[in-house]
Scaffold this motif. Structure first.
Motif, PDB file in Angstrom:
ATOM      1  N   LEU A  40      37.123  42.880  43.083  1.00 44.63           N
ATOM      2  CA  LEU A  40      37.761  43.895  43.940  1.00 44.63           C
ATOM      3  C   LEU A  40      36.799  44.408  45.004  1.00 44.63           C
TER       4      LEU A  40
ATOM      5  N   ASN B 193      42.507  43.822  29.148  1.00 41.66           N
ATOM      6  CA  ASN B 193      42.769  42.378  29.283  1.00 41.66           C
ATOM      7  C   ASN B 193      41.816  41.603  28.373  1.00 41.66           C
TER       8      ASN B 193
ATOM      9  N   ARG C 162      44.026  55.262  39.396  1.00 42.42           N
ATOM     10  CA  ARG C 162      43.101  54.129  39.432  1.00 42.42           C
ATOM     11  C   ARG C 162      42.572  53.833  38.020  1.00 42.42           C
TER      12      ARG C 162
ATOM     13  N   GLU D 206      47.558  35.623  30.987  1.00 36.99           N
ATOM     14  CA  GLU D 206      47.257  35.918  32.400  1.00 36.99           C
ATOM     15  C   GLU D 206      46.112  35.048  32.914  1.00 36.99           C
TER      16      GLU D 206
ATOM     17  N   LYS E 213      43.302  48.909  32.305  1.00 38.77           N
ATOM     18  CA  LYS E 213      44.158  47.748  32.020  1.00 38.77           C
ATOM     19  C   LYS E 213      43.302  46.480  32.066  1.00 38.77           C
TER      20      LYS E 213
ATOM     21  N   THR F 151      44.607  51.421  35.930  1.00 33.41           N
ATOM     22  CA  THR F 151      44.476  50.001  36.305  1.00 33.41           C
ATOM     23  C   THR F 151      43.110  49.458  35.892  1.00 33.41           C
TER      24      THR F 151
HETATM   25  C1  MEV Z   1      44.678  42.789  36.432  1.00 36.76           C
HETATM   26  O1  MEV Z   1      45.246  42.309  35.243  1.00 36.76           O
HETATM   27  C2  MEV Z   1      43.546  43.748  36.136  1.00 36.76           C
HETATM   28  C3  MEV Z   1      42.944  44.435  37.380  1.00 36.76           C
HETATM   29  O2  MEV Z   1      43.965  45.087  38.102  1.00 36.76           O
HETATM   30  C4  MEV Z   1      41.936  45.428  36.852  1.00 36.76           C
HETATM   31  C5  MEV Z   1      41.367  46.336  37.915  1.00 36.76           C
HETATM   32  O3  MEV Z   1      42.023  46.598  38.929  1.00 36.76           O
HETATM   33  O4  MEV Z   1      40.236  46.826  37.671  1.00 36.76           O
HETATM   34  C6  MEV Z   1      42.312  43.448  38.300  1.00 36.76           C
END
Ligand code: MEV
Length: 425
Positions: A369, A269, A259, A77, A265, A262
């Motif tokens: 963000l 990463n 939330r 990614e 996630k 994500t």
């Molecule tokens: C994308 O791989 C990861 C994000 O969505 C993490 C987040 O929203 O905190 C950018």
């Protein structure tokens, strides 16, 4: 040797590798030439037909516990490596990251099924723990010689209870093993299989599963970072506002599993990329991390961000079942090269570094963000791929990318048009 290498991202890959000579030695650099051979792959899994490559990158600028670290990351990614390197650069001004790990204590489970009198079974098993402890000795003599071995036995009573289904009592023996520098799955599975017949004999009950638990909560890693507002300021926003938005984003993740998933996630990463680069079982690490997030009954964020006395405080706590020996680590030449590059003393230090990388990744995501949004940086990175897809050579990629970003049009068609225009000059 500093991990701060200004302009690293602008170099071609071979030059980047050369710049790491101080960390790797000439021999270490050469070892990146040897990928996983088909013969080695054929010994790793069944039905091999080929091998599969992914980008292997070096995240720079990390200062962890005062030690300079170049962190190998394998990830497909865009933006992940850039984000952690940037956050590691910001964190340097306030001393970088602090990180530590618990000893490598893995849990194995022996399940007794359909137990009629759970209290009596728990009693019999508890009484026999010294016998089981003695039986566990010597199962892994080499591990014991390295300071590992059985740590603890714990008896648990569980009940399966769902509406409209028959209730079932189970008694489960937890076997805690110090696996030192291994991930430990094989060692723990061997031990629980070894102990199971004795558990049956002691209790007169039937053993069901004998397997490790990937909720490795005896094996947590923790990292912290503190940032001053000046480190967070952007062209458009003051540092304190950025920090306050980051903490608001974190509170959103705490309050809402949608939330939090994500948010986590993004953390993973970073952690997964280190896990893959170092030959570790990232599915085990993922499973453990997400299960740990539910420990208070709701799925929560792995990290915490708070504004305390004018500074942004970030922390992470996560179970990390990392190893530096065993599994594919020995047979994969790139994994060996990556471990040399990272220079971790063993599994505990490797896991602590991975936790710091997860925290850095989360900071990068939340900062983006909370300010310009994620797409801007993502698309900048994505534009390079689009340029290459449109046929740009390595020397043309930079200029095509710049134009795509300027026009905010990331289509391959646009890249082709830019390329044609460039070549006609
Ligand atoms: C994308 O791989 C990861 C994000 O969505 C993490 C987040 O929203 O905190 C950018």
């Amino acid at each position: 040797m500093s991990s701060r290498i200004p302009g690293f991202y602008k170099l071609p890959p071979s030059e980047r590798l050369k710049r790491l000579e101080g960390h790797l030695g000439t021999e270490g650099i050469a070892s990146y030439d040897d990928g996983l051979s088909l013969e080695a792959a054929d010994l790793m899994v069944e039905n091999v037909i080929s091998t599969f490559s992914l980008p292997c990158a070096a995240a720079v600028n990390f200062l962890i516990n005062g030690v300079e670290r170049i962190v190998p990351m394998v990830v497909e990614e865009p933006s992940v490596v850039a984000a952690v390197s940037n956050m590691a650069r910001l964190a340097r001004a306030t001393g970088g990251f602090r990180a530590e790990s618990d000893p490598a204590h893995m849990i194995g489970q022996i399940q007794l099924m359909e137990v009629v009198d759970p209290d009596a079974t728990v009693g019999r098993l508890t009484e026999a723990l010294p016998r089981l402890r003695a039986e566990a000795q010597g199962v892994h003599p080499r591990l014991e010689a390295r300071g590992g071995g059985l740590v603890e036995l714990e008896v648990r009573s569980l009940c399966y209870r769902e509406p409209d289904r028959e209730e079932e009592h189970m008694v489960v023996l937890h076997v805690v093993l110090d696996v030192v520098d291994a991930m430990g799955a094989n060692m723990i599975n061997t031990l629980v299989e070894h102990l199971a017949p004795t558990v049956e004999a002691i209790t007169g009950e039937t053993v069901g599963l004998r397997i490790l638990s990937n909720l490795a909560d005896r094996r947590c890693s923790r990292a912290q970072v503190v940032l001053d507002p000046e480190q967070l300021a952007t062209d458009e926003m003051e540092g304190q506002q950025v920090a306050e938005r980051i903490t608001a984003a974190w509170r959103f993740a705490w309050a809402d599993p949608y939330r939090a998933a994500t948010h986590n996630k993004g953390v993973m990463n970073g952690i997964d990329a280190v896990a893959i680069a170092t030959g570790n079982d990232w599915r085990a690490i993922e499973a453990g991390a997400h299960a740990f997030c539910c420990r208070d009954g709701q799925y929560r964020p792995l990290t915490r961000w708070e504004w305390i006395e004018g500074r942004l405080h970030g922390s992470i706590e996560v179970p990390l079942q990392f190893g530096t020996v065993g599994g594919p680590i020995r047979v994969h030449p790139t994994v060996q090269a990556n471990l040399r590059l990272l220079g971790a003393s063993g599994a505990q230090e490797l896991a602590a570094i991975a936790a710091a990388v997860g925290l850095a990744q989360n900071l990068g995501a939340l900062k983006a963000l909370a300010t310009e949004g994620i797409q801007c940086g993502h698309m900048r990175m994505h534009a390079r791929t689009v340029a290459a897809t449109a046929g740009a050579t390595p020397t043309e990629v930079g200029e095509v990318t710049l134009e795509l970003v300027r026009a905010r049009d990331f289509s391959v068609e646009r890249a082709r048009a830019v390329l044609a225009e460039l070549r006609s000059r």
